[in-house]
Design a protein around this motif. Structure first.
Motif, PDB file in Angstrom:
ATOM      1  N   UNK A 272      89.347  50.531  47.056  1.00 40.71           N
ATOM      2  CA  UNK A 272      89.569  50.211  45.650  1.00 40.71           C
ATOM      3  C   UNK A 272      89.525  48.696  45.508  1.00 40.71           C
ATOM      4  N   UNK A 273      88.655  48.223  44.657  1.00 41.70           N
ATOM      5  CA  UNK A 273      88.427  46.787  44.538  1.00 41.70           C
ATOM      6  C   UNK A 273      89.351  46.172  43.478  1.00 41.70           C
ATOM      7  N   UNK A 274      89.519  44.862  43.580  1.00 44.03           N
ATOM      8  CA  UNK A 274      90.248  44.073  42.585  1.00 44.03           C
ATOM      9  C   UNK A 274      91.613  44.687  42.279  1.00 44.03           C
ATOM     10  N   UNK A 275      92.033  44.662  40.995  1.00 45.63           N
ATOM     11  CA  UNK A 275      93.303  45.315  40.630  1.00 45.63           C
ATOM     12  C   UNK A 275      93.123  46.818  40.756  1.00 45.63           C
ATOM     13  N   UNK A 276      93.977  47.443  41.529  1.00 41.83           N
ATOM     14  CA  UNK A 276      93.694  48.832  41.905  1.00 41.83           C
ATOM     15  C   UNK A 276      94.763  49.815  41.433  1.00 41.83           C
ATOM     16  N   UNK A 277      95.697  49.378  40.589  1.00 44.75           N
ATOM     17  CA  UNK A 277      96.807  50.252  40.204  1.00 44.75           C
ATOM     18  C   UNK A 277      96.311  51.560  39.592  1.00 44.75           C
ATOM     19  N   UNK A 278      95.579  51.454  38.485  1.00 41.41           N
ATOM     20  CA  UNK A 278      95.147  52.653  37.766  1.00 41.41           C
ATOM     21  C   UNK A 278      93.948  53.308  38.447  1.00 41.41           C
ATOM     22  N   UNK A 279      93.228  52.547  39.263  1.00 37.45           N
ATOM     23  CA  UNK A 279      92.184  53.151  40.089  1.00 37.45           C
ATOM     24  C   UNK A 279      92.800  54.182  41.028  1.00 37.45           C
ATOM     25  N   UNK A 280      93.859  53.791  41.717  1.00 33.55           N
ATOM     26  CA  UNK A 280      94.519  54.709  42.653  1.00 33.55           C
ATOM     27  C   UNK A 280      95.161  55.866  41.900  1.00 33.55           C
ATOM     28  N   UNK A 281      95.728  55.604  40.737  1.00 34.74           N
ATOM     29  CA  UNK A 281      96.323  56.699  39.973  1.00 34.74           C
ATOM     30  C   UNK A 281      95.278  57.768  39.665  1.00 34.74           C
ATOM     31  N   UNK A 282      94.073  57.358  39.270  1.00 33.16           N
ATOM     32  CA  UNK A 282      93.029  58.336  38.933  1.00 33.16           C
ATOM     33  C   UNK A 282      92.557  59.092  40.172  1.00 33.16           C
ATOM     34  N   UNK A 283      92.449  58.388  41.304  1.00 31.25           N
ATOM     35  CA  UNK A 283      92.075  59.071  42.543  1.00 31.25           C
ATOM     36  C   UNK A 283      93.143  60.104  42.910  1.00 31.25           C
ATOM     37  N   UNK A 284      94.407  59.728  42.753  1.00 26.91           N
ATOM     38  CA  UNK A 284      95.490  60.647  43.085  1.00 26.91           C
ATOM     39  C   UNK A 284      95.517  61.856  42.156  1.00 26.91           C
ATOM     40  N   UNK A 285      95.031  61.677  40.943  1.00 30.96           N
ATOM     41  CA  UNK A 285      94.945  62.812  40.011  1.00 30.96           C
ATOM     42  C   UNK A 285      93.814  63.768  40.358  1.00 30.96           C
ATOM     43  N   UNK A 286      92.992  63.372  41.308  1.00 29.49           N
ATOM     44  CA  UNK A 286      91.894  64.239  41.731  1.00 29.49           C
ATOM     45  C   UNK A 286      90.581  63.963  41.046  1.00 29.49           C
ATOM     46  N   UNK A 287      90.453  62.857  40.317  1.00 30.86           N
ATOM     47  CA  UNK A 287      89.184  62.528  39.678  1.00 30.86           C
ATOM     48  C   UNK A 287      88.109  62.300  40.741  1.00 30.86           C
ATOM     49  N   UNK A 288      86.884  62.761  40.535  1.00 30.14           N
ATOM     50  CA  UNK A 288      85.803  62.473  41.486  1.00 30.14           C
ATOM     51  C   UNK A 288      85.615  60.966  41.639  1.00 30.14           C
ATOM     52  N   UNK A 289      85.397  60.507  42.865  1.00 34.32           N
ATOM     53  CA  UNK A 289      85.298  59.071  43.099  1.00 34.32           C
ATOM     54  C   UNK A 289      84.193  58.431  42.280  1.00 34.32           C
ATOM     55  N   UNK A 290      83.107  59.138  42.052  1.00 36.57           N
ATOM     56  CA  UNK A 290      81.995  58.593  41.294  1.00 36.57           C
ATOM     57  C   UNK A 290      82.328  58.331  39.840  1.00 36.57           C
ATOM     58  N   UNK A 291      83.431  58.888  39.358  1.00 40.05           N
ATOM     59  CA  UNK A 291      83.827  58.691  37.963  1.00 40.05           C
ATOM     60  C   UNK A 291      85.027  57.749  37.824  1.00 40.05           C
TER      61      UNK A 291
END
Length: 484
Positions: free
Chosen positions: A125-144
């Motif tokens: 996860x690049x740069x500020x990653x707070x909400x990036x990680x939250x979305x990954x943890x929710x199960x969102x596909x990485x490409x989205x």
């Protein structure tokens, strides 16, 4: 997803966590809070944050954790990256279905190289990653998910950058995670009261220092801040969680970048009756210093860096020596303690400028100092300069024990002299009668300070002895000019 946030074990006593600006072992064992990991952990329900170094955990201790989680987020740094990769591989071997992501400045600027280091790393996860990680943890596909680099059928792909977070109040409090997962007594900084709690009230720094890691990689050069009320409410909550805490520290790169806001926060803290400290630039006007002091400020951590104006200008520090002198006099007159930080080996450094910096530090007389070696972290202007001019000689940022090395070497100033000058600096500053008497007086007035200083002093001397042994293996050096 069941999510583990992990600051992995690496070197013994290594302070490389998500909050440390110089990732290395300290002269005295100390650890900053893993705030950059605690922030996304606060966004993911039922997650867990494990900070292995201050807890004394080894790889064998953390390896079994892999069985209990579906997602592991590891914070890494340039010095610790090879060790962190080994931790990821061990976790993946323990649980092949575990998805592993890396975060931190190192992978933010080197996503492809980081992913290529090991198939155990599924994404970064690049740069500020707070909400990036939250979305990954929710199960969102990485490409989205914005701000992710990942491996897809052997091909490394990058999603568009995530927009910079503007509403800093959208981030939940980190002290909830501290209370849930951390042992705050394990976090010790020599110049802060113990126990302490640190957190951020904003991100980014308006200064353009060419060597500074966070603003150039993940924070940016705009100071984006939480509202005054949001900050004061978190400190009030922290007081209830940790009634025995003696000091709060605001770890913003430059808390004094916004003077009216700093004064407003101070007044809110004054009403709470807490003791606090913060990072500051050496240019805060006396009227602001008085407001801060009258409302609980105890100490300022100030990056003086050098006593030579040419060196300061070369790294775009944006402070004049005469202003720094006046600021220091004003702060000391108000009874504000100062921890001064200095960096040796910056571009433009010579034996003579090192001597100027030592004399400057002794003239300013901060209560305590930290002397670091210029570290060219990837992603910084100084790193690019080093590559362009051939200042890098292939040396790592730390040695095999996690102690900071001099990675830069100049035609007129080899790395051996830069490295050895750190001990010279410390000895010249601390082993003066005036400073010794001040330390002894402080110890005589407070038994807790007495015990702590004796312990820290013994550790400090052992550290210098270990550095000297490393220096002797590195070869000879020329002496600094004599002190006049």
């Amino acid at each position: 997803m069941r999510t583990l946030f992990l600051h992995p074990p690496s070197y013994e006593g290594f302070d490389g966590g998500a909050g440390s600006r110089y990732q290395a072992r300290r002269e005295v064992r100390s650890f900053w809070y893993p705030t950059w990991l605690a922030q996304p952990a606060a966004l993911v329900p039922d997650s867990r944050l494990v900070d292995a170094p201050p807890d004394g955990l080894t790889l064998e201790d953390v390896r079994p954790l892999a069985r209990d989680y579906e997602l592991a987020v590891l914070h890494t740094s340039t010095p610790s990256f090879p060790y962190d990769v080994r931790v990821a591989e061990a976790l993946k071997a323990e649980n092949p279905r575990l998805r592993i992501g890396f975060v931190g400045a190192h992978v933010a600027v080197r996503p492809e190289e980081s992913l290529a280091a090991s198939p155990a790393i599924d994404f970064v996860a690049r740069n500020e990653f707070d909400f990036t990680i939250e979305e990954v943890a929710r199960g969102h596909p990485l490409g989205r998910v914005l701000g992710v680099s990942y491996r897809d059928d052997g091909v490394i792909r990058h999603t568009p950058d995530r927009p910079t977070l503007e509403d800093m109040d959208a981030l939940p409090f980190v002290v909830d995670v501290y209370k849930r997962d951390l042992t705050i007594e394990n976090y010790v900084i020599g110049y802060l009261l113990h126990p302490y709690v640190s957190l951020y009230t904003g991100r980014g720094c308006r200064s353009k220092c060419t060597f500074c890691l966070w603003p150039q990689t993940v924070g940016g050069h705009r100071y984006r801040t939480r509202s005054v009320g949001h900050v004061v409410r978190e400190i009030a909550l922290a007081r209830r969680y940790f009634p025995h805490v003696r000091e709060f520290f605001f770890d913003d790169d430059t808390f004094t970048d916004d003077l009216p806001r700093a004064e407003a926060i101070a007044r809110g803290l004054g009403r709470l009756g807490v003791t606090w400290s913060c990072n500051a630039k050496a240019n805060v006007p006396p009227e602001t210093l008085r407001v801060l002091k009258d409302n609980g400020l105890r100490l300022l951590l100030v990056g003086y860096e050098s006593g030579n104006q040419g060196v300061l200008n070369s790294v775009k520090k944006g402070v004049r020596l005469d202003v720094a002198r006046r600021f220091t006099r004003d702060a000391r007159a108000l009874g504000i303690r100062i921890h001064g930080t200095f960096v040796l080996g910056l571009p433009g450094e010579t034996c003579e400028t090192i001597e100027e910096t030592i004399r400057f530090a002794c003239e300013l007389e901060p209560d305590t100092i930290q002397v670091s070696i210029a570290a060219p972290y990837p992603g910084t202007v100084m790193y690019r300069q080093a590559l362009e001019h051939g200042w890098l000689d292939g040396r790592e940022l730390v040695d095999g024990r996690g102690v900071q090395r001099s990675a830069l070497s100049y035609p007129h100033l080899p790395h051996t002299e830069i490295f050895a000058s750190v001990e010279t600096f410390y000895r010249r500053f601390y082993f003066r009668p005036r400073k010794i008497f001040a330390i002894v007086g402080e110890m005589a007035r407070d038994r807790q300070v007495l015990a702590r200083r004796l312990r820290d002093g013994a550790e400090f001397l052992r550290f210098l002895a270990a550095r000297r042994a490393g220096e002797n293996r590195s070869g000879p050096r020329r002496p600094l000019p004599s002190h006049h």
